[in-house]
Design an enzyme around this catalytic site. Structure first.
Site, PDB file in Angstrom:
ATOM      1  N   HIS A 161     -13.323   2.199  -0.677  1.00 29.57           N
ATOM      2  CA  HIS A 161     -13.367   1.078   0.275  1.00 29.57           C
ATOM      3  C   HIS A 161     -13.917  -0.188  -0.384  1.00 29.57           C
ATOM      4  O   HIS A 161     -14.386  -1.094   0.298  1.00 29.57           O
ATOM      5  CB  HIS A 161     -14.271   1.368   1.499  1.00 29.57           C
ATOM      6  CG  HIS A 161     -13.750   2.406   2.442  1.00 29.57           C
ATOM      7  ND1 HIS A 161     -14.587   3.257   3.126  1.00 29.57           N
ATOM      8  CD2 HIS A 161     -12.483   2.720   2.806  1.00 29.57           C
ATOM      9  CE1 HIS A 161     -13.857   4.065   3.889  1.00 29.57           C
ATOM     10  NE2 HIS A 161     -12.580   3.760   3.714  1.00 29.57           N
ATOM     11  N   ARG A 196     -13.042   5.640  21.009  1.00 26.06           N
ATOM     12  CA  ARG A 196     -13.006   5.230  22.420  1.00 26.06           C
ATOM     13  C   ARG A 196     -13.111   6.431  23.341  1.00 26.06           C
ATOM     14  O   ARG A 196     -13.862   6.438  24.316  1.00 26.06           O
ATOM     15  CB  ARG A 196     -11.695   4.487  22.732  1.00 26.06           C
ATOM     16  CG  ARG A 196     -11.726   3.054  22.266  1.00 26.06           C
ATOM     17  CD  ARG A 196     -10.335   2.508  22.135  1.00 26.06           C
ATOM     18  NE  ARG A 196      -9.629   3.172  21.030  1.00 26.06           N
ATOM     19  CZ  ARG A 196      -8.558   2.684  20.429  1.00 26.06           C
ATOM     20  NH1 ARG A 196      -8.044   1.558  20.837  1.00 26.06           N
ATOM     21  NH2 ARG A 196      -7.991   3.320  19.432  1.00 26.06           N
ATOM     22  N   ARG A 243      -2.450  -2.188  -3.530  1.00 24.83           N
ATOM     23  CA  ARG A 243      -3.699  -1.469  -3.329  1.00 24.83           C
ATOM     24  C   ARG A 243      -3.594  -0.173  -4.130  1.00 24.83           C
ATOM     25  O   ARG A 243      -2.679   0.612  -3.931  1.00 24.83           O
ATOM     26  CB  ARG A 243      -3.889  -1.150  -1.846  1.00 24.83           C
ATOM     27  CG  ARG A 243      -5.057  -0.251  -1.613  1.00 24.83           C
ATOM     28  CD  ARG A 243      -5.330  -0.089  -0.128  1.00 24.83           C
ATOM     29  NE  ARG A 243      -6.542   0.683   0.061  1.00 24.83           N
ATOM     30  CZ  ARG A 243      -6.547   1.954   0.460  1.00 24.83           C
ATOM     31  NH1 ARG A 243      -5.437   2.580   0.722  1.00 24.83           N
ATOM     32  NH2 ARG A 243      -7.707   2.587   0.598  1.00 24.83           N
ATOM     33  N   GLU A 245      -8.382  -6.245   4.099  1.00 27.34           N
ATOM     34  CA  GLU A 245      -8.137  -5.858   2.703  1.00 27.34           C
ATOM     35  C   GLU A 245      -6.881  -6.518   2.154  1.00 27.34           C
ATOM     36  O   GLU A 245      -6.835  -6.900   0.984  1.00 27.34           O
ATOM     37  CB  GLU A 245      -8.028  -4.332   2.611  1.00 27.34           C
ATOM     38  CG  GLU A 245      -9.381  -3.667   2.833  1.00 27.34           C
ATOM     39  CD  GLU A 245      -9.278  -2.181   3.132  1.00 27.34           C
ATOM     40  OE1 GLU A 245      -9.468  -1.385   2.215  1.00 27.34           O
ATOM     41  OE2 GLU A 245      -8.998  -1.827   4.291  1.00 27.34           O
ATOM     42  N   ARG A 271     -13.487  14.015   8.480  1.00 27.54           N
ATOM     43  CA  ARG A 271     -14.161  14.510   7.268  1.00 27.54           C
ATOM     44  C   ARG A 271     -15.620  14.813   7.558  1.00 27.54           C
ATOM     45  O   ARG A 271     -16.275  14.076   8.302  1.00 27.54           O
ATOM     46  CB  ARG A 271     -14.084  13.470   6.143  1.00 27.54           C
ATOM     47  CG  ARG A 271     -12.694  13.235   5.635  1.00 27.54           C
ATOM     48  CD  ARG A 271     -12.704  12.273   4.446  1.00 27.54           C
ATOM     49  NE  ARG A 271     -11.428  11.584   4.354  1.00 27.54           N
ATOM     50  CZ  ARG A 271     -11.289  10.300   4.046  1.00 27.54           C
ATOM     51  NH1 ARG A 271     -12.342   9.573   3.760  1.00 27.54           N
ATOM     52  NH2 ARG A 271     -10.091   9.764   4.005  1.00 27.54           N
ATOM     53  N   ASN A 286       0.866  -1.162   0.000  1.00 25.96           N
ATOM     54  CA  ASN A 286       0.000   0.000   0.000  1.00 25.96           C
ATOM     55  C   ASN A 286       0.911   1.222   0.000  1.00 25.96           C
ATOM     56  O   ASN A 286       1.447   1.607   1.029  1.00 25.96           O
ATOM     57  CB  ASN A 286      -0.880  -0.050   1.263  1.00 25.96           C
ATOM     58  CG  ASN A 286      -1.927   1.038   1.279  1.00 25.96           C
ATOM     59  OD1 ASN A 286      -1.893   1.957   0.456  1.00 25.96           O
ATOM     60  ND2 ASN A 286      -2.850   0.947   2.226  1.00 25.96           N
TER      61      ASN A 286
HETATM   62  P1  AMP Z   1      -9.590   2.187  11.006  1.00 29.20           P
HETATM   63  O1  AMP Z   1      -9.522   3.395  10.098  1.00 29.20           O
HETATM   64  O2  AMP Z   1     -10.403   1.060  10.421  1.00 29.20           O
HETATM   65  O3  AMP Z   1      -8.252   1.745  11.514  1.00 29.20           O
HETATM   66  O4  AMP Z   1     -10.412   2.652  12.302  1.00 29.20           O
HETATM   67  C1  AMP Z   1      -9.977   3.695  13.138  1.00 29.20           C
HETATM   68  C2  AMP Z   1     -11.103   4.030  14.107  1.00 29.20           C
HETATM   69  O5  AMP Z   1     -11.446   2.851  14.856  1.00 29.20           O
HETATM   70  C3  AMP Z   1     -10.754   5.124  15.129  1.00 29.20           C
HETATM   71  O6  AMP Z   1     -11.830   6.030  15.246  1.00 29.20           O
HETATM   72  C4  AMP Z   1     -10.614   4.336  16.409  1.00 29.20           C
HETATM   73  O7  AMP Z   1     -10.982   5.133  17.504  1.00 29.20           O
HETATM   74  C5  AMP Z   1     -11.584   3.201  16.230  1.00 29.20           C
HETATM   75  N1  AMP Z   1     -11.225   2.081  17.081  1.00 29.20           N
HETATM   76  C6  AMP Z   1     -10.152   1.257  17.026  1.00 29.20           C
HETATM   77  N2  AMP Z   1     -10.165   0.370  18.058  1.00 29.20           N
HETATM   78  C7  AMP Z   1     -11.276   0.649  18.772  1.00 29.20           C
HETATM   79  C8  AMP Z   1     -11.859   0.109  19.978  1.00 29.20           C
HETATM   80  N3  AMP Z   1     -11.279  -0.911  20.633  1.00 29.20           N
HETATM   81  N4  AMP Z   1     -13.015   0.652  20.422  1.00 29.20           N
HETATM   82  C9  AMP Z   1     -13.583   1.672  19.745  1.00 29.20           C
HETATM   83  N5  AMP Z   1     -13.097   2.221  18.651  1.00 29.20           N
HETATM   84  C10 AMP Z   1     -11.959   1.733  18.169  1.00 29.20           C
END
Ligand code: AMP
Length: 397
Positions: free
Chosen positions: A176, A281, A87, A381, A237, A7
C-alpha cells in the site's frame, strides 16, 4: 498529458485515463508535494476488462489491450495517450521509487515473481503487451513496496536465520506504499508543514488494511510484512497470528496443505470469520442492532489497530497526526470512533460532528483539545501513479 493508468491482475485489467497538467518532479513523493504547485488532474475515463486468460472470454493480455484500445478510441475522441503508468505490487529490494520501464526493468519485475506470484507476472504481461502494441509509448512502473524502502533494518528484519533473508529474501517489505505516500503528502500540504517534518501514523483501511509509521515524511515501520497477510485484522485476512498456528495446522490427522492454509488465512479469516461479513457497513449495522459476532469483529479490528498506532506513536518519537484513508478509513465514522476511543491514553479526542460529515475532501475530525490531529484523507493511487508517470516521462526529453 494523458496518462493511461493500468492495474493488471491475473485475470483482469483495471484502467483509468487521467489528464495531468503541470509538471510534477520525478518521484511519487515529489509528485504529491507538487500538487501544491498547481498540478491539475482529471479522470477522463475508467473501466475494467475481465475474464482474461485460459478459460475466460478474452484470450490473453494482448487481446485485452486490443479491447482497451478500441474503448479508448471511442471514449477519448481521437486524443492520444502520452504515457502509461503501471501499478506493480512488488519491487523487492530493487525499487525505492517509480521508474521508467525498459527491457531490463520488465525482466526484474518478472524475476521478483516468487515474492508476488499472482501480481508481478500479470503486471509484466500488461507491460509487454503495451510495448508490442504501442512501442513508442513511455511506460512507468510504480511499486506498492517502494515507499517502505526507508524502513530501518531493525524494522524490516525478521529474527530468523540470516540465510533465510539472504537466500530467499524473507524480510518485511510492506505494501500500500503508493497510498501511504500520497496521503502523507496531502496531509503535510493540508497542515501547512514541510513534508520532511511530518511525524505521524497512516491507517489505510480498505478490504486489505495496513498501518504505517511516518517519521520526517518517510516510512519507518509498517504492519504488512513479507506478504500483505501480516498486521491488522482485515476483511478476509487474519493479520498477525502466532506462526506456530501454521505448524499446528500442518500436522495431525486432518493436516492442511500449504494451499489450504493460504486460503484459510487470506480468504476465510478476518472480519468475515469473526463477524460473518467483510462489509463494514453491514457489520456496523448488525452491531448496532445487538449482534454480538459483529460487535466482536469490530472490537477486534479496532483493538489491533489501536495497538499498532500506540506502538508507532512511540516509534516516531510522538505522532503529530493520525491519518485515516481508504474504503473504511474514509467512510466509516463508527469505526473511526471505535479507534479514537481506544486511543484515550494518548490524549486523542474526536469531534463527533466533524467525524459524522460525509465528504470527498480532506478533513480534520479531532477535537480542539486532542493531543494528536486526526485527519481523513481520501486516497487516490491512480492519481499518484499518473503524476509519477508524467514526472518521469517529462524527464525523458
Ligand atoms: P477498499 O478496499 O478501499 O475499496 O475498501 C473496501 C471496504 O470499505 C469494505 O469493507 C467496505 O465495506 C468499506 N466501505 C466502503 N464504503 C463504505 C461506507 N460508505 N461505509 C462504511 N464502509 C464502507
Amino acid at each position: 498529458m494523458l496518462v493511461l493508468v493500468i492495474n493488471s491482475g491475473s485475470s483482469s485489467i483495471k484502467y483509468q485515463v487521467r489528464e495531468v497538467t503541470g509538471a510534477p518532479a520525478g518521484s511519487a513523493a515529489d509528485a504529491a508535494a507538487a500538487q501544491v504547485a498547481g498540478v491539475e488532474d482529471a479522470i477522463l475515463t475508467k473501466g475494467l476488462i475481465e475474464n482474461i486468460g485460459s478459460s475466460g472470454a478474452v484470450a490473453d493480455h494482448a487481446e485485452a489491450l486490443d479491447l482497451l484500445a478500441a474503448r479508448l478510441d471511442e471514449e477519448l475522441n481521437g486524443r492520444e495517450i502520452d504515457v502509461v503508468g503501471h501499478r506493480v505490487v512488488h519491487g523487492g529490494e530493487r525499487f525505492s521509487e517509480p521508474v521508467l520501464i525498459d527491457n531490463e526493468i520488465v525482466r526484474t519485475i518478472e524475476r521478483l515473481a516468487p515474492l508476488a506470484p499472482l501480481h508481478n507476472p500479470a503486471a509484466a504481461l500488461g507491460i509487454r503487451a503495451i510495448q508490442k502494441k504501442w512501442p513508442h509509448l513511455p511506460q512507468v512502473a510504480v511499486f506498492d513496496t517502494a515507499f517502505h524502502r526507508t524502513l530501518p533494518e531493525r524494522a524490516w528484519r525478521y529474527a530468523i536465520p540470516d540465510e533465510l533473508y539472504r537466500l530467499r529474501g524473507i524480510r518485511r517489505y510492506g505494501f500500500h506504499g503508493t497510498s501511504h505516500d500520497y496521503v502523507t503528502g496531502r496531509a503535510a500540504e493540508h497542515l501547512g508543514v514541510p513534508r520532511e517534518e511530518l511525524d505521524g501514523v497512516v491507517a489505510h483501511l480498505g478490504n486489505g488494511a495496513s498501518v504505517t509509521a511516518i517519521k520526517g515524511g518517510a516510512s519507518v515501520d509498517t504492519s504488512m510484512g513479507y506478504t500483505p497477510l501480516a498486521g491488522l485484522v482485515m476483511g478476509t485476512r487474519s493479520g498477525d497470528v502466532d506462526p506456530s498456528v501454521l505448524t499446528a495446522l500442518m500436522t495431525g490427522p486432518d493436516a492442511y496443505d500449504a494451499e489450504q492454509i493460504d486460503r484459510v488465512l487470506n480468504n476465510e479469516s478476518g472480519l468475515l470469520a469473526i463477524g460473518g461479513s467483510n462489509d463494514m457497513r453491514e457489520l456496523v449495522q448488525r452491531a448496532e442492532g445487538g449482534d454480538e459476532k459483529a460487535r466482536l469483529a469490530l472490537e477486534m479490528a479496532a483493538y489491533r489497530l489501536v495497538k499498532y498506532i500506540g506502538g508507532y506513536h512511540v516509534a516516531v518519537g510522538g505522532a503529530r497526526v493520525l491519518i485515516f484513508t481508504a474504503g473504511i478509513g474514509e467512510n466509516s465514522a463508527p469505526f473511526r470512533r471505535l479507534v479514537v476511543e481506544g486511543l484515550g491514553a494518548l490524549g486523542v479526542t474526536l469531534d463527533e460532528e466533524a467525524n459524522a460529515v460525509r465528504s470527498d475532501e480532506i478533513r480534520e475530525i479531532s477535537g480542539p483539545d486532542s493531543a494528536i490531529t486526526v485527519l481523513v484523507v481520501p486516497t487516490d493511487e491512480e492519481r499518484a501513479i499518473a503524476e509519477a508517470a508524467v514526472g518521469l516521462a517529462g524527464d525523458r526529453g
